[in-house]
Write a protein that holds these residues in place. Structure first.
Motif, short mmCIF file in Angstrom:
data_model
loop_
_atom_site.label_atom_id
_atom_site.label_comp_id
_atom_site.label_asym_id
_atom_site.label_seq_id
_atom_site.Cartn_x
_atom_site.Cartn_y
_atom_site.Cartn_z
N GLY A 80 78.46 20.33 174.63
CA GLY A 80 78.45 18.92 174.34
C GLY A 80 78.76 18.06 175.58
N SER A 81 77.98 16.99 175.76
CA SER A 81 78.24 16.00 176.82
C SER A 81 78.20 14.61 176.20
CB SER A 81 77.16 16.09 177.92
OG SER A 81 77.23 17.32 178.59
N LEU A 82 79.03 13.71 176.73
CA LEU A 82 79.01 12.32 176.28
C LEU A 82 77.89 11.57 177.00
CD1 LEU A 82 82.83 11.48 176.38
CD2 LEU A 82 81.49 12.45 174.51
N ILE A 83 77.21 10.72 176.24
CA ILE A 83 76.16 9.87 176.79
C ILE A 83 76.66 8.44 176.70
CG2 ILE A 83 73.81 9.01 176.50
CD1 ILE A 83 73.90 11.79 177.60
N TRP A 84 76.51 7.69 177.79
CA TRP A 84 77.03 6.33 177.85
C TRP A 84 75.94 5.43 178.41
CZ3 TRP A 84 81.96 4.57 176.50
CH2 TRP A 84 82.28 3.30 176.90
N HIS A 85 75.69 4.30 177.70
CA HIS A 85 74.74 3.30 178.21
C HIS A 85 75.41 1.95 178.08
CE1 HIS A 85 71.13 1.02 179.04
NE2 HIS A 85 71.33 0.32 177.93
N HIS A 86 75.56 1.26 179.23
CA HIS A 86 76.22 -0.06 179.27
C HIS A 86 75.15 -1.10 179.55
CE1 HIS A 86 78.66 -3.38 180.29
NE2 HIS A 86 79.79 -2.72 180.43
N SER A 100 87.76 10.22 182.99
CA SER A 100 87.51 11.03 181.80
C SER A 100 87.50 12.52 182.13
CB SER A 100 86.15 10.63 181.19
OG SER A 100 85.83 11.50 180.13
N SER A 101 88.13 13.30 181.26
CA SER A 101 88.11 14.75 181.44
C SER A 101 86.95 15.38 180.68
CB SER A 101 89.44 15.35 180.96
OG SER A 101 89.67 15.03 179.59
N GLU A 102 86.16 14.56 179.99
CA GLU A 102 84.99 15.05 179.26
C GLU A 102 83.75 14.89 180.13
OE1 GLU A 102 86.94 16.32 175.96
OE2 GLU A 102 84.77 16.34 176.15
N PRO A 103 82.80 15.83 180.03
CA PRO A 103 81.54 15.67 180.75
C PRO A 103 80.81 14.42 180.26
CG PRO A 103 81.38 17.49 179.20
CD PRO A 103 82.82 17.09 179.24
N LEU A 104 80.38 13.56 181.18
CA LEU A 104 79.81 12.28 180.79
C LEU A 104 78.61 11.96 181.66
CD1 LEU A 104 81.66 9.09 179.78
CD2 LEU A 104 79.98 8.95 181.62
N LEU A 105 77.55 11.48 181.02
CA LEU A 105 76.34 11.05 181.72
C LEU A 105 76.08 9.59 181.38
CD1 LEU A 105 74.02 14.09 180.91
CD2 LEU A 105 75.18 13.66 183.08
#
Length: 279
Positions: free
Chosen positions: A273-279, A197-202
């Motif tokens: 803006g940052s993307l937040i991801w929870h799996h 991903s080229s987007e900032p992601l946490l």
């Protein structure tokens, strides 16, 4: 590979949705508008490429089910297999992938992507496909274990004859080893999708603790990965007093798979803006 492809395609859909929303915020800067639009096109092309690879891998898995061939593990040859349960699981997986593709093709093909919006239906379809892929994965490993059962029993009988304690420790080691492999597999799947991903992601834990920051986040925030991993989301959140951090934690608790965009602060204290991801 199929599970990684599904994770990556799902993440690209979310990025398409975010990119289109960003386009609406661009006003008169033509260069900025073109750059933002090119990024959306890149995400769309990436999605179609991921789906093409995904369908190819599923097709290869279908063709290889009845003629998987002999596998050699520590000089123990496993015979060819034809397993009805695995065949059925793969057919279900292929159906889920086709359904997913037919659902999203009209929304992204041609100029249709310009009005695309990531929906709960999209998320559920990907979650169902991931569950089907996991069932296939488990069955393949079970079949390999079944083919080696005779050799394993002989080896275990020798160990038990030598000492019951050694046998007990062996089973404990096997269980711990499988648990570790499952944990590493989950980490690998998620990291493969987020690294691209080229987007900032946490990636957050269920308690809101940051477990992973991708390279794009490190580059854009100015923080090292070690500066944020292990910290609570509220420590880097912009306008934490607004209460949205609690809303994110509640959303994660309510959903097994959750993703969204939040405002975080970089090293200079600026919000972005940052993307937040929870799996």
């Amino acid at each position: 590979e199929i599970r990684v492809d599904l994770e990556h395609a799902n993440l690209l859909l979310f990025q398409i949705d975010k990119g289109l929303k960003d386009l609406h915020t661009v006003q008169r800067d033509q260069e900025e508008l073109e750059t933002a639009h090119d990024r959306v096109i890149e995400f769309v092309d990436g999605y179609f490429a991921s789906m093409l690879k995904l369908k190819s891998n599923v097709s290869s898995l279908q063709k290889g089910t009845t003629t998987m061939g002999s596998v050699t593990l520590s000089n123990v040859e496993v015979e060819q297999i034809s397993d009805e349960e695995l065949i059925s699981s793969i057919e279900l997986l292929a159906t889920m992938v086709e359904h997913l593709d037919s659902h999203l093709q009209p929304e992204l093909a041609g100029d249709a992507y310009q009005s695309f919006s990531y929906s709960m239906v999209d998320g559920e379809l990907f979650a169902e496909a991931m569950r089907s892929a996991a069932v296939c994965d488990e069955r393949v490993h079970a079949l390999l274990q079944e083919r080696l059962v005779v050799q394993h029993r002989l080896f275990l009988l020798l160990l038990i004859a030598f000492t019951l304690l050694a046998g007990y420790l062996f089973f404990k080691w096997r269980k711990l080893n499988r648990d570790q492999e499952n944990c590493l597999a989950d980490i690998y799947l998620t990291s493969q999708a987020s690294e691209q991903s080229s987007e900032p992601l946490l990636i957050l834990s269920a308690e809101g603790v940051i477990e992973y920051a991708n390279p794009a986040y490190v580059e854009q925030s100015g923080f090292d990965s070690s500066d944020v991993v292990g910290k609570h989301l509220s420590e880097i959140a912009a306008e934490a007093s607004s209460g949205w951090v609690d809303d994110v934690i509640k959303s994660i608790a309510d959903n097994q798979h959750w993703q969204g965009e939040v405002q975080t602060m970089n090293r200079q204290g600026e919000a972005y803006g940052s993307l937040i991801w929870h799996h």
